[in-house]
Scaffold this active site. Structure first.
Site, PDB file in Angstrom:
ATOM      1  N   LYS A   1      -9.124   6.864   5.895  1.00  0.00           N
ATOM      2  CA  LYS A   1      -7.756   6.721   5.716  1.00  0.00           C
ATOM      3  C   LYS A   1      -7.954   5.251   4.638  1.00  0.00           C
ATOM      4  CE  LYS A   1      -4.748   8.504   8.688  1.00  0.00           C
ATOM      5  NZ  LYS A   1      -4.194   8.389  10.138  1.00  0.00           N
TER       6      LYS A   1
ATOM      7  N   THR B   1       0.833  11.244   3.124  1.00  0.00           N
ATOM      8  CA  THR B   1       0.255  11.455   2.797  1.00  0.00           C
ATOM      9  C   THR B   1      -1.082  11.636   3.150  1.00  0.00           C
ATOM     10  OG1 THR B   1      -0.637   9.418   1.327  1.00  0.00           O
ATOM     11  CG2 THR B   1       0.661  10.896   0.634  1.00  0.00           C
TER      12      THR B   1
ATOM     13  N   LYS C   1     -11.156  -1.750  -1.758  1.00  0.00           N
ATOM     14  CA  LYS C   1     -10.598  -2.598  -0.567  1.00  0.00           C
ATOM     15  C   LYS C   1     -11.817  -2.643   0.520  1.00  0.00           C
ATOM     16  CE  LYS C   1      -5.715  -1.181  -1.022  1.00  0.00           C
ATOM     17  NZ  LYS C   1      -4.230  -0.306  -0.387  1.00  0.00           N
TER      18      LYS C   1
ATOM     19  N   SER D   1      -2.179   0.338  -4.529  1.00  0.00           N
ATOM     20  CA  SER D   1      -2.444   1.687  -3.738  1.00  0.00           C
ATOM     21  C   SER D   1      -4.038   2.274  -4.416  1.00  0.00           C
ATOM     22  CB  SER D   1      -2.084   2.555  -3.527  1.00  0.00           C
ATOM     23  OG  SER D   1      -2.784   4.269  -3.518  1.00  0.00           O
ATOM     24  N   ALA D   2      -4.737   2.219  -3.595  1.00  0.00           N
ATOM     25  CA  ALA D   2      -6.260   3.053  -4.148  1.00  0.00           C
ATOM     26  C   ALA D   2      -6.478   4.749  -4.520  1.00  0.00           C
ATOM     27  CB  ALA D   2      -7.310   3.008  -2.492  1.00  0.00           C
TER      28      ALA D   2
ATOM     29  N   GLU E   1       0.382  -3.033   4.678  1.00  0.00           N
ATOM     30  CA  GLU E   1      -0.979  -2.317   4.812  1.00  0.00           C
ATOM     31  C   GLU E   1      -0.572  -1.610   6.190  1.00  0.00           C
ATOM     32  OE1 GLU E   1      -3.327  -0.942   3.625  1.00  0.00           O
ATOM     33  OE2 GLU E   1      -4.028  -1.617   1.542  1.00  0.00           O
ATOM     34  N   ASP E   2      -1.504  -0.055   6.087  1.00  0.00           N
ATOM     35  CA  ASP E   2      -1.542  -0.348   7.520  1.00  0.00           C
ATOM     36  C   ASP E   2      -2.950   0.279   7.597  1.00  0.00           C
ATOM     37  OD1 ASP E   2      -2.272   2.074   5.190  1.00  0.00           O
ATOM     38  OD2 ASP E   2      -1.939   3.812   6.854  1.00  0.00           O
TER      39      ASP E   2
ATOM     40  N   ASP F   1       0.945  -0.913   0.354  1.00  0.00           N
ATOM     41  CA  ASP F   1       0.071   0.119   0.091  1.00  0.00           C
ATOM     42  C   ASP F   1       0.595   1.073  -0.465  1.00  0.00           C
ATOM     43  OD1 ASP F   1      -2.432   1.613   0.730  1.00  0.00           O
ATOM     44  OD2 ASP F   1      -2.019   1.891   2.437  1.00  0.00           O
ATOM     45  N   LEU F   2       0.670   2.287  -0.680  1.00  0.00           N
ATOM     46  CA  LEU F   2       0.847   3.742   0.033  1.00  0.00           C
ATOM     47  C   LEU F   2       1.417   4.761   0.436  1.00  0.00           C
ATOM     48  CD1 LEU F   2       3.175   5.406  -2.481  1.00  0.00           C
ATOM     49  CD2 LEU F   2       1.130   6.045  -3.621  1.00  0.00           C
ATOM     50  N   ASP F   3      -0.090   4.982   1.092  1.00  0.00           N
ATOM     51  CA  ASP F   3      -0.045   5.696   2.263  1.00  0.00           C
ATOM     52  C   ASP F   3      -0.087   5.246   3.748  1.00  0.00           C
ATOM     53  OD1 ASP F   3      -1.036   7.948   0.080  1.00  0.00           O
ATOM     54  OD2 ASP F   3      -2.729   7.062  -0.506  1.00  0.00           O
TER      55      ASP F   3
HETATM   56  C1  BG6 Z   1      -5.928   5.870  -0.510  1.00  0.00           C
HETATM   57  C2  BG6 Z   1      -5.663   6.882   0.543  1.00  0.00           C
HETATM   58  O1  BG6 Z   1      -4.862   5.478  -0.440  1.00  0.00           O
HETATM   59  O2  BG6 Z   1      -6.461   6.669  -1.436  1.00  0.00           O
HETATM   60  C3  BG6 Z   1      -7.427   7.825   0.964  1.00  0.00           C
HETATM   61  O3  BG6 Z   1      -5.232   6.131   1.987  1.00  0.00           O
HETATM   62  C4  BG6 Z   1      -7.588   8.482  -0.164  1.00  0.00           C
HETATM   63  O4  BG6 Z   1      -6.883   8.491   1.675  1.00  0.00           O
HETATM   64  C5  BG6 Z   1      -7.264   6.975  -1.676  1.00  0.00           C
HETATM   65  O5  BG6 Z   1      -8.835   8.550  -0.846  1.00  0.00           O
HETATM   66  C6  BG6 Z   1      -8.006   8.155  -3.204  1.00  0.00           C
HETATM   67  O6  BG6 Z   1      -6.704   8.724  -3.305  1.00  0.00           O
HETATM   68  P1  BG6 Z   1      -6.313  10.117  -4.250  1.00  0.00           P
HETATM   69  O7  BG6 Z   1      -5.209   9.958  -4.447  1.00  0.00           O
HETATM   70  O8  BG6 Z   1      -7.027   8.966  -6.169  1.00  0.00           O
HETATM   71  O9  BG6 Z   1      -7.628  10.840  -4.196  1.00  0.00           O
HETATM   72 MG    MG Z   2      -2.701   2.957   3.357  1.00  0.00          MG
END
Ligand code: BG6
Ligand code: MG
Length: 227
Positions: free
Chosen positions: A59, A31, A159, A128-129, A183-184, A23-25
């Site tokens: 999150k 972020t 997810k 990552s989402a 993953e967090d 996962d990224l964030d």
């Molecule tokens: C996830 C974050 O990685 O990405 C969420 O944890 C965020 O907080 C989601 O809403 C979507 O991100 P983005 O950059 O497409 O708005």
């Molecule tokens: Mg995350």
């Protein structure tokens, strides 16, 4: 297990895995603070308060779903076109923040962990989402450390649906049972387990109930334990 590792099931019985999906964030970069700033700015403009505690609900959640939660908090019922415009506005502000990010914002141990895994021949993917993931990877100068990048532009189900991880395994050419996910967020850990993967939680063991194993940050994860 070292003192730096939080409680959890020690994976000593595990055989070696061949791929790592990140996962990224909250795992590689923090972020969340920028998402919060942008959502808070939107809430202020809409006339209500939005606390850091309330931000926890956003999150790991997609942009569209995040806006729905924010509007629930503000008790606002807006039509689809307005919601779309608000999501775009929030994203414009968010992109302004993350455009200024650089390598100094990598979370401790993230780069080292990726480098070590690649040295061991383990395949790596980002899962990552976020639709902004490619920009973040470029700014952090870590795009070349991933064999595959699955981001919010490639998936249709958020997810805890396992789609993103299943797709990641497919792009890497490995079986889900050979994958470890980092993953967090609970939703992400559930997605990993549903995908049939080993789930490492990054954070606190009492919060990350669905993890097979929990560590407080990648800096304290010993790659030799699972790979
Ligand atoms: C996830 C974050 O990685 O990405 C969420 O944890 C965020 O907080 C989601 O809403 C979507 O991100 P983005 O950059 O497409 O708005
Ligand atoms: Mg995350």
């Amino acid at each position: 297990m070292t003192g730096a590792l939080s409680e959890g099931i020690h994976p000593a019985e595990q055989s070696k895995y061949h791929a790592a999906l990140f996962d990224l964030d909250g795992v590689i970069v923090d972020t969340a603070k920028y998402h919060y700033l942008a959502w808070k700015r939107l809430a202020t403009e809409l006339g209500f308060d939005f606390s850091e505690a309330q931000n926890e609900r956003l999150k790991g959640v997609s942009r569209t779903r995040s806006l729905e939660i924010l509007l629930e908090i503000g008790k606002l019922n807006l039509d689809e076109a307005v919601r779309r415009a608000l999501a775009e506005k929030k994203n414009k502000w968010y992109v302004e923040y993350i455009q200024k990010m650089d390598e100094s914002e990598l979370l401790p141990g993230a780069r080292e962990c990726l480098v070590r895994l690649r040295e061991k021949g383990v395949k790596t993917a980002l899962a990552s989402a976020s639709k902004n993931a490619p920009l973040i990877l470029r700014n952090l100068n870590i795009a070349s450390l991933f064999d595959a990048v699955i981001d919010g532009n490639k998936v249709s189900k958020a997810k805890p649906d396992p789609e993103i991880f299943i797709l990641g395994a497919r792009e890497l050419g490995v079986s889900p049972r050979d994958c470890v996910v980092f993953e967090d967020a609970e939703a992400g850990l559930q997605a990993a387990r549903t995908a049939g993967m080993y789930a490492v939680g990054i954070g606190k063991a009492d919060v990350l109930q669905s993890a097979d194993y929990v560590v407080d940050g990648l800096r304290n994860f010993d790659v030799n334990m699972l790979f």
